[in-house]
Design a protein around this motif. Structure first.
Motif, PDB file in Angstrom:
ATOM      1  N   MET A 111      36.512  34.756  36.170  1.00 45.94           N
ATOM      2  CA  MET A 111      35.503  34.688  35.874  1.00 45.94           C
ATOM      3  C   MET A 111      35.660  34.149  34.072  1.00 45.94           C
ATOM      4  SD  MET A 111      32.579  33.049  36.658  1.00 45.94           S
ATOM      5  CE  MET A 111      32.450  33.558  38.397  1.00 45.94           C
ATOM      6  N   ILE A 112      35.714  35.626  33.493  1.00 49.81           N
ATOM      7  CA  ILE A 112      35.988  35.663  32.331  1.00 49.81           C
ATOM      8  C   ILE A 112      36.879  34.328  31.691  1.00 49.81           C
ATOM      9  CG2 ILE A 112      36.694  37.085  30.063  1.00 49.81           C
ATOM     10  CD1 ILE A 112      35.799  39.403  32.119  1.00 49.81           C
ATOM     11  N   ARG A 113      37.816  34.501  31.855  1.00 49.09           N
ATOM     12  CA  ARG A 113      38.994  33.632  32.124  1.00 49.09           C
ATOM     13  C   ARG A 113      38.279  31.783  31.529  1.00 49.09           C
ATOM     14  NH1 ARG A 113      43.843  34.400  31.003  1.00 49.09           N
ATOM     15  NH2 ARG A 113      44.181  35.908  32.301  1.00 49.09           N
ATOM     16  N   ALA A 114      37.426  31.932  32.976  1.00 51.30           N
ATOM     17  CA  ALA A 114      37.023  30.118  32.720  1.00 51.30           C
ATOM     18  C   ALA A 114      35.847  30.165  31.803  1.00 51.30           C
ATOM     19  CB  ALA A 114      36.351  30.408  34.548  1.00 51.30           C
ATOM     20  N   PHE A 115      35.834  31.640  31.998  1.00 48.08           N
ATOM     21  CA  PHE A 115      33.958  31.407  30.304  1.00 48.08           C
ATOM     22  C   PHE A 115      35.102  31.208  28.896  1.00 48.08           C
ATOM     23  CE2 PHE A 115      31.464  33.143  32.997  1.00 48.08           C
ATOM     24  CZ  PHE A 115      29.842  32.143  32.706  1.00 48.08           C
ATOM     25  N   HIS A 116      35.922  31.356  29.004  1.00 45.31           N
ATOM     26  CA  HIS A 116      36.866  31.457  27.688  1.00 45.31           C
ATOM     27  C   HIS A 116      37.763  29.701  27.229  1.00 45.31           C
ATOM     28  CE1 HIS A 116      39.054  32.778  23.739  1.00 45.31           C
ATOM     29  NE2 HIS A 116      39.582  32.136  24.561  1.00 45.31           N
ATOM     30  N   LEU A 135      46.309  31.786  48.107  1.00 49.19           N
ATOM     31  CA  LEU A 135      47.072  32.614  46.899  1.00 49.19           C
ATOM     32  C   LEU A 135      48.269  31.897  46.555  1.00 49.19           C
ATOM     33  CD1 LEU A 135      44.390  35.596  47.494  1.00 49.19           C
ATOM     34  CD2 LEU A 135      44.362  33.289  46.466  1.00 49.19           C
ATOM     35  N   VAL A 136      48.735  31.448  44.849  1.00 50.95           N
ATOM     36  CA  VAL A 136      49.733  31.322  44.467  1.00 50.95           C
ATOM     37  C   VAL A 136      49.964  32.278  44.007  1.00 50.95           C
ATOM     38  CG1 VAL A 136      51.413  29.536  44.029  1.00 50.95           C
ATOM     39  CG2 VAL A 136      49.272  28.775  45.511  1.00 50.95           C
ATOM     40  N   GLY A 137      51.634  32.756  43.712  1.00 51.14           N
ATOM     41  CA  GLY A 137      52.178  33.032  43.131  1.00 51.14           C
ATOM     42  C   GLY A 137      53.790  33.027  42.612  1.00 51.14           C
ATOM     43  N   SER A 138      53.493  31.795  41.161  1.00 51.24           N
ATOM     44  CA  SER A 138      54.724  31.365  40.940  1.00 51.24           C
ATOM     45  C   SER A 138      55.194  31.131  39.726  1.00 51.24           C
ATOM     46  CB  SER A 138      54.563  29.931  41.472  1.00 51.24           C
ATOM     47  OG  SER A 138      55.433  28.870  40.682  1.00 51.24           O
ATOM     48  N   GLU A 139      56.361  31.285  39.087  1.00 51.14           N
ATOM     49  CA  GLU A 139      56.891  31.217  37.909  1.00 51.14           C
ATOM     50  C   GLU A 139      56.902  29.627  37.340  1.00 51.14           C
ATOM     51  OE1 GLU A 139      57.423  32.971  34.151  1.00 51.14           O
ATOM     52  OE2 GLU A 139      56.742  33.880  35.950  1.00 51.14           O
ATOM     53  N   SER A 140      57.309  29.295  38.195  1.00 53.18           N
ATOM     54  CA  SER A 140      58.032  27.598  37.765  1.00 53.18           C
ATOM     55  C   SER A 140      57.249  26.792  38.073  1.00 53.18           C
ATOM     56  CB  SER A 140      59.730  27.644  37.525  1.00 53.18           C
ATOM     57  OG  SER A 140      60.011  28.299  38.928  1.00 53.18           O
ATOM     58  N   SER A 168      43.884  35.055  40.718  1.00 55.82           N
ATOM     59  CA  SER A 168      42.367  35.067  40.653  1.00 55.82           C
ATOM     60  C   SER A 168      41.621  35.754  42.251  1.00 55.82           C
ATOM     61  CB  SER A 168      42.028  33.303  41.048  1.00 55.82           C
ATOM     62  OG  SER A 168      42.749  32.507  42.015  1.00 55.82           O
ATOM     63  N   PHE A 169      42.171  36.063  42.290  1.00 55.37           N
ATOM     64  CA  PHE A 169      41.940  37.242  44.248  1.00 55.37           C
ATOM     65  C   PHE A 169      40.931  37.791  43.609  1.00 55.37           C
ATOM     66  CE2 PHE A 169      42.624  41.035  46.264  1.00 55.37           C
ATOM     67  CZ  PHE A 169      42.211  40.581  48.094  1.00 55.37           C
ATOM     68  N   ALA A 170      39.297  37.567  44.696  1.00 54.48           N
ATOM     69  CA  ALA A 170      38.652  38.397  44.454  1.00 54.48           C
ATOM     70  C   ALA A 170      37.764  38.198  46.096  1.00 54.48           C
ATOM     71  CB  ALA A 170      37.423  37.677  43.157  1.00 54.48           C
ATOM     72  N   PHE A 222      47.115  40.953  40.140  1.00 53.92           N
ATOM     73  CA  PHE A 222      46.453  40.579  41.734  1.00 53.92           C
ATOM     74  C   PHE A 222      47.389  41.952  41.902  1.00 53.92           C
ATOM     75  CE2 PHE A 222      48.488  40.721  46.185  1.00 53.92           C
ATOM     76  CZ  PHE A 222      47.072  39.798  46.428  1.00 53.92           C
ATOM     77  N   LEU A 223      48.489  42.901  41.868  1.00 52.95           N
ATOM     78  CA  LEU A 223      48.405  44.437  42.992  1.00 52.95           C
ATOM     79  C   LEU A 223      47.353  45.293  42.028  1.00 52.95           C
ATOM     80  CD1 LEU A 223      52.215  44.098  42.751  1.00 52.95           C
ATOM     81  CD2 LEU A 223      50.597  44.354  44.884  1.00 52.95           C
ATOM     82  N   THR A 224      46.867  44.749  40.851  1.00 46.85           N
ATOM     83  CA  THR A 224      45.828  45.626  40.752  1.00 46.85           C
ATOM     84  C   THR A 224      44.297  45.541  41.306  1.00 46.85           C
ATOM     85  OG1 THR A 224      46.834  45.360  38.349  1.00 46.85           O
ATOM     86  CG2 THR A 224      44.884  47.035  38.129  1.00 46.85           C
ATOM     87  N   LYS A 225      44.064  44.473  41.346  1.00 47.83           N
ATOM     88  CA  LYS A 225      42.636  43.906  41.845  1.00 47.83           C
ATOM     89  C   LYS A 225      43.210  44.698  43.644  1.00 47.83           C
ATOM     90  CE  LYS A 225      42.106  40.095  39.277  1.00 47.83           C
ATOM     91  NZ  LYS A 225      41.156  38.540  39.104  1.00 47.83           N
ATOM     92  N   LEU A 226      44.651  44.247  44.272  1.00 48.71           N
ATOM     93  CA  LEU A 226      44.522  44.262  46.552  1.00 48.71           C
ATOM     94  C   LEU A 226      44.437  46.113  45.929  1.00 48.71           C
ATOM     95  CD1 LEU A 226      45.593  43.662  48.315  1.00 48.71           C
ATOM     96  CD2 LEU A 226      47.541  43.359  47.591  1.00 48.71           C
ATOM     97  N   GLU A 227      45.243  47.003  45.223  1.00 50.19           N
ATOM     98  CA  GLU A 227      44.420  48.400  44.925  1.00 50.19           C
ATOM     99  C   GLU A 227      43.401  48.863  45.044  1.00 50.19           C
ATOM    100  OE1 GLU A 227      47.887  49.578  42.548  1.00 50.19           O
ATOM    101  OE2 GLU A 227      49.752  49.493  43.720  1.00 50.19           O
ATOM    102  N   ALA A 228      42.381  47.975  43.885  1.00 53.94           N
ATOM    103  CA  ALA A 228      41.380  47.830  43.266  1.00 53.94           C
ATOM    104  C   ALA A 228      40.165  49.300  44.827  1.00 53.94           C
ATOM    105  CB  ALA A 228      40.780  47.580  42.221  1.00 53.94           C
ATOM    106  N   HIS A 229      40.549  47.682  45.684  1.00 53.18           N
ATOM    107  CA  HIS A 229      39.944  47.638  47.269  1.00 53.18           C
ATOM    108  C   HIS A 229      40.325  48.854  48.470  1.00 53.18           C
ATOM    109  CE1 HIS A 229      37.433  44.226  46.909  1.00 53.18           C
ATOM    110  NE2 HIS A 229      38.871  43.944  45.550  1.00 53.18           N
ATOM    111  N   SER A 230      39.229  49.914  48.191  1.00 55.21           N
ATOM    112  CA  SER A 230      39.556  51.107  48.769  1.00 55.21           C
ATOM    113  C   SER A 230      39.708  50.551  50.534  1.00 55.21           C
ATOM    114  CB  SER A 230      39.076  52.578  47.983  1.00 55.21           C
ATOM    115  OG  SER A 230      37.148  51.289  48.829  1.00 55.21           O
TER     116      SER A 230
END
Length: 735
Positions: free
Chosen positions: A1-6, A336-341, A369-371, A400-408
């Protein structure tokens, strides 16, 4: 959300914000030059003395004004004609035009109203709002990227455009917030949306009716220093009811023209002082140093605009357009997509289209954007994740992993994780595996067992799609056609062959740089920008996917060089090592910013074996600053596969390479690079303690041995390879 506002205010208001910032920066320069050029009054000069001097030269004097910069301007009438000039307070004579900067006046109108009057002032205010939103959201994004406000100025990694964007932002953001907030205050004041807060001075009625008092007899003028003066207006000639009007930094008053008596006086209110402080903060008038600083910060806006657009364009190139993408809150399936190239996005869009054709409502988005709180109607989440480097998260999966782990609490939405990778790499689908393990540890319901796709195989993807369709109770035919990368034809310039005697045929292949178009040079695409350590993707004949090789040269070397070992049955390596000068291959560049030397002058320890020497010699070749570089190089036989032997000797003589330590694995006393490191342990500890950075390139077994040796070497010093990795001082490029 913050990224979109920016992102969106920046893209929509880019032109307006840039015009306001550039014009504001130039106006700040005018404030500085005016302060430097204006003749300054002495500290003890009184308003009475100044007025008397000017009136002697210009008898028809009507007004004296002093700008915040200290510039004094006089206005008079002579023979019925108005006159004005910048005054030298020591003589009372004019020394310059009162309006020397026609361009400044034009630029001020542009900055304030875009030459559109009140509608233009509203547009400028909207630009200030956009700037404020960009500054605040940008500051939050910087804090998120560096791991908190305390790490505001920590070292950055990543692509150049992203680093420049953040570096400029974290220096300029305070000034930009001040400028936008003060601009909005001044606009509100212009439209009377906030009170001016000034005292009301009525027209004086109890005047003496006398005229002709000399200026020295006007007591208040004699006690008021010029440094406090803002303006002094003279009474109209022949009008006995008119008065002197004096405005100073302390307040405003009326003086009787015949007696000098102060008829009325009002001090500046606190509100007025606040308004004046805001004016100074915005314009720099009266504060030359502040004006210079604000001007420099404003110049960061167009630079951040260019880098921001570049970041956005790169993101769009990596993320294809998806038609009929349902909103996250209304979709049944979340992809949800995780891509580098960008290749994983291609598979995701194929799946998106197939699910939609089967009647599903689908939302596709990057993993970053996982929410889960937004997935109100979701029946399932499908994660398609690639792996970057040695098991790291790809760019579109940041956080993504940080958000994933934040959901207890466990989600009640079934999840499927599909990994994409290449089995020839040691960290095959390591990031996707980590995601699947995290989901499993939280005991979240599983839609499908964890699976992987090797080398972008359409067949494997189709089989996985059939399994997904069976679970969903629909026919799902995933016919994915990988989009081939945009390639350029390269011509082999020369080759050098090694290793035949030790059954490790290896070639150093040097290609000519292809001619770049103007657009490629402007946008940095194609082969216009690359550095040693970046990757070249080569599409071999008869294969759907490219093979990647680390570059041993940079763009400024004037050629493109790689080191290739021929592997038994290796399609791409066989074709490359069979090339003769003049023959061609098709290739493209992939940036690899995580494997590059930093720009410090601390020692650099390079460790490699076999073809892993490629990017390392590229770093040595680029070392024009003579940074201390220590190279550990593992070979089989110095008579057969000592790659770059002649160049290494020359680089040592030039000071580009401080020290070379070789290890020979074939011979009477076999030794590997990790053995050479152990023998050189005390020196390695000294170098690491002095801030050295370690870079390792080569096969997975060699890299594992190096990591183990480094762990043993550093154990007694309290350091470790893991700690160095966290600090960004230990990086690997493993194949």
């Amino acid at each position: 959300m913050i990224r979109a506002f920016h992102r969106w205010p920046g893209l929509i208001a880019l032109a307006l914000v840039t015009v306001l910032a550039l014009s504001g920066a130039v106006l700040a320069v005018f404030s500085v030059t005016e302060r430097i050029a204006a003749p300054q009054a002495g500290a003890e000069l009184s308003v009475a003395t100044l007025a008397e001097r000017i009136q002697t030269v210009y008898p028809g004097l009507e007004q004296i004004r002093r700008a915040p910069s200290g510039r004094i301007t006089a206005y008079w009438f002579e023979s019925g004609q108005p006159g004005a000039a910048v005054i030298d307070p020591m003589t009372g004579r004019g020394v310059a035009s009162a309006d020397p900067y026609g361009f400044q006046r034009w630029l001020t109108n542009l900055h304030r109203s875009l030459f559109l009057g009140d509608p233009g002032r509203v547009a400028s205010a909207l630009g200030a709002v956009a700037m404020l939103v960009l500054s605040v959201s940008g500051a939050m994004l910087v804090a998120r990227r560096v791991g908190g406000w305390r790490n505001w100025f920590s070292r950055l990694r990543g692509p150049l455009a992203g680093r420049l964007h953040v570096e400029i932002a974290r220096v300029a953001v305070i000034g930009l917030i001040f400028s936008s907030v003060t601009s909005l205050w001044m606009t509100a004041s212009t439209f009377a949306l906030i009170p001016d807060g000034g005292p009301s001075l009525g027209v004086p009625t109890e005047v003496s009716g006398q005229t002709g008092a000399s200026i020295p007899d006007l007591g208040l003028l004699g006690t008021t220093p010029v440094s406090e003066l803002r303006s002094l207006s003279f009474p109209y000639d022949g009008d006995a009811t008119d008065v002197f009007t004096l405005k100073t930094d302390r307040g405003t008053g009326y003086l009787d023209q015949g007696t000098g008596t102060v008829l009325a006086w009002a001090d500046l209110t606190a509100w007025q002082r606040v308004s004046e402080t805001i004016y100074t903060l915005h314009t720099g008038q009266g504060a030359a140093l502040l004006g210079a600083v604000l001007g420099l910060m404003a110049l960061g806006v167009p630079a951040m605009g260019l880098t921001g657009v570049s970041i956005w364009l790169v993101g769009r190139r990596g993320r294809p357009r998806v038609r009929a993408n349902q909103s996250a809150g209304r979709a049944e399936t979340i992809l949800l997509v995780g891509s580098e190239s960008g290749s994983t996005w291609g598979f995701a869009t194929t799946l998106h289209a197939a699910l939609r054709a089967a009647g599903q409502s689908v939302h596709i988005a990057p993993m970053s954007s996982f929410a889960p709180e937004r997935y109100a109607r979701a029946d399932r989440i499908i994660v398609l994740a690639a792996t970057y480097g040695d098991g790291a998260e790809p760019s579109s999966a940041k956080g993504f992993l940080t958000k994933l782990e934040a959901h207890s609490d466990a989600l009640d939405i079934p999840i499927a994780v599909l990994g994409f990778g290449d089995r020839s790499f040691p960290a095959y689908c390591a990031y996707a595996q980590t995601v699947a393990d995290t989901v499993d540890a939280k005991r979240w319901p599983v839609l499908l067992p964890y699976d992987t796709i090797d080398r972008q195989s359409p067949q494997a993807f189709a089989r996985w799609g059939q399994a997904l369709g069976a679970v969903l109770g629909i026919a799902l035919d995933l016919q994915h056609q990988p989009t081939p990368p945009v390639t350029t034809e390269l011509t082999l310039q020369s080759r050098r062959d090694y290793g035949a005697d030790v059954q490790a045929p290896t070639s150093i292949l040097r290609f000519s740089l292809p001619r770049a178009t103007f657009w490629q040079r402007l946008t940095g695409t194609g082969f216009t920008r690359f550095a040693a350590g970046d990757l070249i993707g080569i599409l071999p004949e008869g294969a759907p996917t490219p093979r990647f090789y680390s570059l041993a040269s940079s763009r400024r070397d004037g050629f493109l060089e790689i080191v290739v070992r021929k592997h038994p049955g290796g399609l791409c390596s066989s074709q490359l090592t069979a090339l003769e000068p003049g023959e061609r291959v098709r290739a493209f560049i992939r940036r690899n910013p995580a494997f590059r030397p930093d720009r410090s002058h601390t020692p650099l320890i390079l460790i490699g074996a076999g073809t892993g020497i490629g990017p390392l010699v590229g770093f040595v070749r680029e070392n024009e600053q003579r940074r201390p570089i220590h190279l550990f190089f593992g070979i089989r036989d110095p008579q057969s596969d000592f790659l770059y032997a002649q160049e290494i000797g020359g680089w040592k003589d030039e000071g580009r390479l401080s020290r070379l330590v070789t290890s020979v694995s074939r011979g009477q006393r076999p030794r590997y690079v990790q053995d050479a490191m152990r023998a050189d342990g005390p020196e390695l500890v000294r170098l690491v303690q002095s801030g050295a950075r370690i870079m390792v390139c080569g096969g997975r077994d060699m890299a594992a041995g190096v990591a183990d040796a480094l762990h043993d070497i550093l154990a007694a010093s309290g350091l470790s390879a893991a700690k160095l990795k966290t600090e960004g001082r230990y990086v690997e490029d493993i194949f």
